[in-house]
Structures are given as C-alpha cells and as structure tokens.
Design a protein around this motif. Structure first.
Motif, PDB file in Angstrom:
ATOM      1  N   ALA A  39      62.695  -0.993  24.814  1.00  0.00           N
ATOM      2  CA  ALA A  39      61.650  -0.258  24.238  1.00  0.00           C
ATOM      3  C   ALA A  39      60.219   0.251  25.351  1.00  0.00           C
ATOM      4  CB  ALA A  39      60.472  -2.461  24.367  1.00  0.00           C
ATOM      5  N   GLU A  40      60.638  -0.017  27.354  1.00  0.00           N
ATOM      6  CA  GLU A  40      59.631   1.222  27.355  1.00  0.00           C
ATOM      7  C   GLU A  40      60.061   2.925  26.976  1.00  0.00           C
ATOM      8  OE1 GLU A  40      59.270   1.999  32.611  1.00  0.00           O
ATOM      9  OE2 GLU A  40      61.017   0.508  31.916  1.00  0.00           O
ATOM     10  N   ALA A  41      60.920   3.040  26.870  1.00  0.00           N
ATOM     11  CA  ALA A  41      60.910   4.288  26.058  1.00  0.00           C
ATOM     12  C   ALA A  41      60.932   4.583  25.010  1.00  0.00           C
ATOM     13  CB  ALA A  41      62.320   4.684  26.373  1.00  0.00           C
ATOM     14  N   LEU A  42      61.053   3.848  24.147  1.00  0.00           N
ATOM     15  CA  LEU A  42      60.458   4.112  22.450  1.00  0.00           C
ATOM     16  C   LEU A  42      58.568   3.615  22.465  1.00  0.00           C
ATOM     17  CD1 LEU A  42      61.998   1.987  19.577  1.00  0.00           C
ATOM     18  CD2 LEU A  42      59.604   2.266  19.686  1.00  0.00           C
ATOM     19  N   LEU A  43      58.072   2.946  23.267  1.00  0.00           N
ATOM     20  CA  LEU A  43      57.002   2.794  22.751  1.00  0.00           C
ATOM     21  C   LEU A  43      56.070   3.366  23.324  1.00  0.00           C
ATOM     22  CD1 LEU A  43      56.632  -1.133  24.215  1.00  0.00           C
ATOM     23  CD2 LEU A  43      56.362  -0.398  21.898  1.00  0.00           C
ATOM     24  N   PRO A  44      55.992   4.836  23.889  1.00  0.00           N
ATOM     25  CA  PRO A  44      55.056   5.509  24.117  1.00  0.00           C
ATOM     26  C   PRO A  44      55.091   6.399  22.647  1.00  0.00           C
ATOM     27  CG  PRO A  44      56.360   5.672  25.909  1.00  0.00           C
ATOM     28  CD  PRO A  44      56.380   4.356  25.254  1.00  0.00           C
ATOM     29  N   TYR A  45      55.616   6.286  22.241  1.00  0.00           N
ATOM     30  CA  TYR A  45      56.226   7.459  20.794  1.00  0.00           C
ATOM     31  C   TYR A  45      55.414   6.925  19.290  1.00  0.00           C
ATOM     32  CZ  TYR A  45      59.113  10.313  23.979  1.00  0.00           C
ATOM     33  OH  TYR A  45      59.093  10.604  25.221  1.00  0.00           O
ATOM     34  N   VAL A  46      56.040   5.245  19.669  1.00  0.00           N
ATOM     35  CA  VAL A  46      54.993   4.897  17.966  1.00  0.00           C
ATOM     36  C   VAL A  46      53.492   4.365  18.421  1.00  0.00           C
ATOM     37  CG1 VAL A  46      56.872   4.406  16.996  1.00  0.00           C
ATOM     38  CG2 VAL A  46      55.946   2.845  19.313  1.00  0.00           C
ATOM     39  N   SER A  47      53.203   4.337  20.134  1.00  0.00           N
ATOM     40  CA  SER A  47      51.347   3.591  20.214  1.00  0.00           C
ATOM     41  C   SER A  47      50.475   4.188  19.483  1.00  0.00           C
ATOM     42  CB  SER A  47      51.568   3.127  21.666  1.00  0.00           C
ATOM     43  OG  SER A  47      50.660   2.659  21.668  1.00  0.00           O
ATOM     44  N   GLY A  48      49.995   3.604  19.346  1.00  0.00           N
ATOM     45  CA  GLY A  48      48.248   3.824  18.503  1.00  0.00           C
ATOM     46  C   GLY A  48      49.000   4.211  17.085  1.00  0.00           C
ATOM     47  N   ARG A  49      50.137   4.829  16.147  1.00  0.00           N
ATOM     48  CA  ARG A  49      50.727   5.031  15.756  1.00  0.00           C
ATOM     49  C   ARG A  49      50.195   4.237  14.229  1.00  0.00           C
ATOM     50  NH1 ARG A  49      51.266  10.534  16.652  1.00  0.00           N
ATOM     51  NH2 ARG A  49      51.386  10.948  18.766  1.00  0.00           N
ATOM     52  N   PRO A  50      49.859   4.719  12.905  1.00  0.00           N
ATOM     53  CA  PRO A  50      49.974   3.318  11.986  1.00  0.00           C
ATOM     54  C   PRO A  50      51.575   3.577  11.818  1.00  0.00           C
ATOM     55  CG  PRO A  50      49.368   5.563  10.734  1.00  0.00           C
ATOM     56  CD  PRO A  50      49.180   5.801  12.152  1.00  0.00           C
ATOM     57  N   VAL A  51      52.297   2.771  11.412  1.00  0.00           N
ATOM     58  CA  VAL A  51      53.918   2.265  11.222  1.00  0.00           C
ATOM     59  C   VAL A  51      53.914   1.561  10.367  1.00  0.00           C
ATOM     60  CG1 VAL A  51      55.924   1.496  12.483  1.00  0.00           C
ATOM     61  CG2 VAL A  51      53.924   2.057  13.931  1.00  0.00           C
ATOM     62  N   SER A  52      54.516   2.548   9.446  1.00  0.00           N
ATOM     63  CA  SER A  52      56.379   2.272   8.090  1.00  0.00           C
ATOM     64  C   SER A  52      57.096   1.652   8.659  1.00  0.00           C
ATOM     65  CB  SER A  52      56.481   3.220   7.233  1.00  0.00           C
ATOM     66  OG  SER A  52      54.699   3.853   7.222  1.00  0.00           O
TER      67      SER A  52
END
Length: 295
Positions: A39-52
């Motif tokens: 999660a620590e590595a993944l979250l910066p790449y999806v945070s603030g973006r609409p996720v499908s």
C-alpha cells in the motif's frame, strides 16, 4: 461477518478463505494481505484519481465486471469525486486515497485498479504520458522491451524521462510525468512518436489500431492517453489465470531480458522485490522531473 479495524476505520471482511486463483490456490485473504503489504508504494499512484475496478466476486474463473460507479453500500468515509463524462453526464467514482479504502475495495473482490492519466481535481490536465506496448501474435514481452528501449531514447530527445512497468498481462507500460499538458495533447504527441517508430521499424512496430495488422509486431497504443481511458495502476494485481502484478522494472532488467518468464511477477514475489529494489517508478512522482510536451 468478521470486522477488522484499519487506521481507525471498521471494515467488514468476508470469505477470506475463498480461492480466487484456482491454478495457484491463491485466496482472497492473500489478495488483501498483498495490498496491505504494498500500500505505501501503490497509493501515491492512485490517490486523487478516479478509480475503476475489475471485480471477480467468485474468483478469476467466475463472473467478472468493470465497475466505475461507487459500489452499493460505499462507506461515508470513502472519498467519492464527481466529474463530467464525455457525454456531459455527471458521474461519481471512488478515490483510493488511503489504506482503509484499499482494504475495503479488496474485500469487495476489486482485484484490479485502473486510473486515467489525470487527477479528479484537474480533469482537463494530463499529468502523465502513457505508452502501452502490446505484443501481437508471434511477439512477446521481450520484443516489447526492444521497443521500450527505442522509445526511451526517442522521448529523451524531447526531454521526457520515462519509467517502465509490466502490464501484469502480456506487455509493458511506459510512463512519464508531464506538466501543463492536456489529454488530447498527450495523445497527439504519443501518436506522433508511435508513427515515427513504425516508419523507422516497420517489421517490429505498429501504431495503427487494426488488429489484423499486428501479427509479428508490437502495437504502441498511444490512445491510452485519452481522458476517457484508464490504464492498470502500478502494483495492481491482474485478474489473470495466475495472480500476476503490474510491476515496475529497471531499465537494466529491460535491456537484459531474454525470456518472458523473467518479467513475470506475482502477489507472492512482488513484496520482497519491493523491499529489495524499492519503488522503481519513484521518478514519476517527482514534480521536478515533470516535462513539457514539445510544441
């Protein structure tokens, strides 16, 4: 139904013993454990973006569906952003901004996470360039590596630094941080570069969408930059026969690849790799490295 607490949020978890990947015996519980581990590595790449999400409630051999709108029963503490679709319709989508939201989504069998190249707060601004390399019949991810090296050199001439990851499926994704760009502008630039490579290497590269022409070549999908499209997020698991992961790669690995198996990573092998190698996509998060598209 068991309840677990994640960073102060209470989440109901269920069916952790259910086998999601019959070929490997991998369970839903292992999926949740993987997402917690990275999660620590993944979250910066999806945070603030609409996720499908790609959801597989009964495992990857059962029903699957692509979900954009917030699932029924979405907790009030999950961030939901509203944006305008190309049709003019307003649509809400979940943002996976923190660990509790990631765990909640994984418990709903949201195996895959996909995001656009823009953030919810700035839907008219593309902050990423993506080139999706897809091997046609007779080619493999090793051939995608050859194309990736050519693209890296070509983009560097325009001052654009690219990072690479596996798609978690058959090919590679090249990503670069942008500033002052639009989705349309990014797509035009990506298409131009793809066409240049096709002209220079017609036996290896194709930029046209026609599937019948892809045999023996690597398709550079420039259209993924469209504001309407999404790409598998870094570190997402894929709903494939085995639990493969979209894994960041070093350029040394890409240059040295000889077999497709060398570039396959799973939810078991990725966490120790991350501990050893660190986040190989980190340059993508550095605003100083964000590039202007050439005019």
């Amino acid at each position: 139904m068991p309840i677990t607490e994640v960073e102060g949020r209470r989440i109901k978890v269920s069916h952790l013993e259910r086998v999601f990947w019959p070929e490997t015996g991998t369970t839903k519980g292992e999926l949740l454990h993987y997402y917690a581990s990275v999660a620590e590595a993944l979250l910066p790449y999806v945070s603030g973006r609409p996720v499908s999400f790609v959801r597989t409630p009964d495992g990857v051999d059962g029903q699957r569906f692509f979900q954009k709108r917030p699932p029924a029963g979405t907790p009030a503490w999950v961030t939901v952003a509203e944006h305008v679709r190309s049709s003019g319709e307003l649509m809400e989508q979940v943002q996976v901004d923190d660990l509790p939201t990631l765990m909640w989504a994984a418990n709903l069998a949201c195996v895959e996470l996909h995001t656009p190249q823009w953030r919810s707060a700035e839907p008219d601004v593309a902050d990423r360039l993506v080139l999706d390399l897809d091997p046609g019949p007779g080619r493999t991810v090793v051939d995608c590596c050859r194309v990736a090296l050519l693209l890296r050199e070509r983009l560097a001439r325009d001052g654009i630094e690219v990072c690479a990851k596996t798609s978690g499926s058959k090919g590679l994704h090249l990503l670069a941080a942008l500033r002052e760009a639009t989705s349309a502008g990014a797509a035009r630039y990506a298409k131009r570069v793809a066409q240049e490579l096709e002209a220079a290497h017609p036996d290896l590269v194709i930029s046209r969408m026609t599937r019948a022409d892809r045999a023996g070549r690597v398709f550079i999908d420039w259209s993924q930059n469209s504001a309407k499209k999404t790409t598998a997020a870094p570190y997402t698991v894929r709903a494939r026969p085995t639990p493969t992961v979209s894994a960041p790669l070093s350029w040394a690995e890409i240059a040295a690849a000889h077999t497709p198996e060398e570039l396959v990573f799973t939810l078991d092998s990725l966490p120790p790799r991350l501990s050893t190698e660190g986040d190989l996509l980190a340059p993508l998060l550095d605003p100083v490295r964000a590039a202007l598209l050439p005019r």
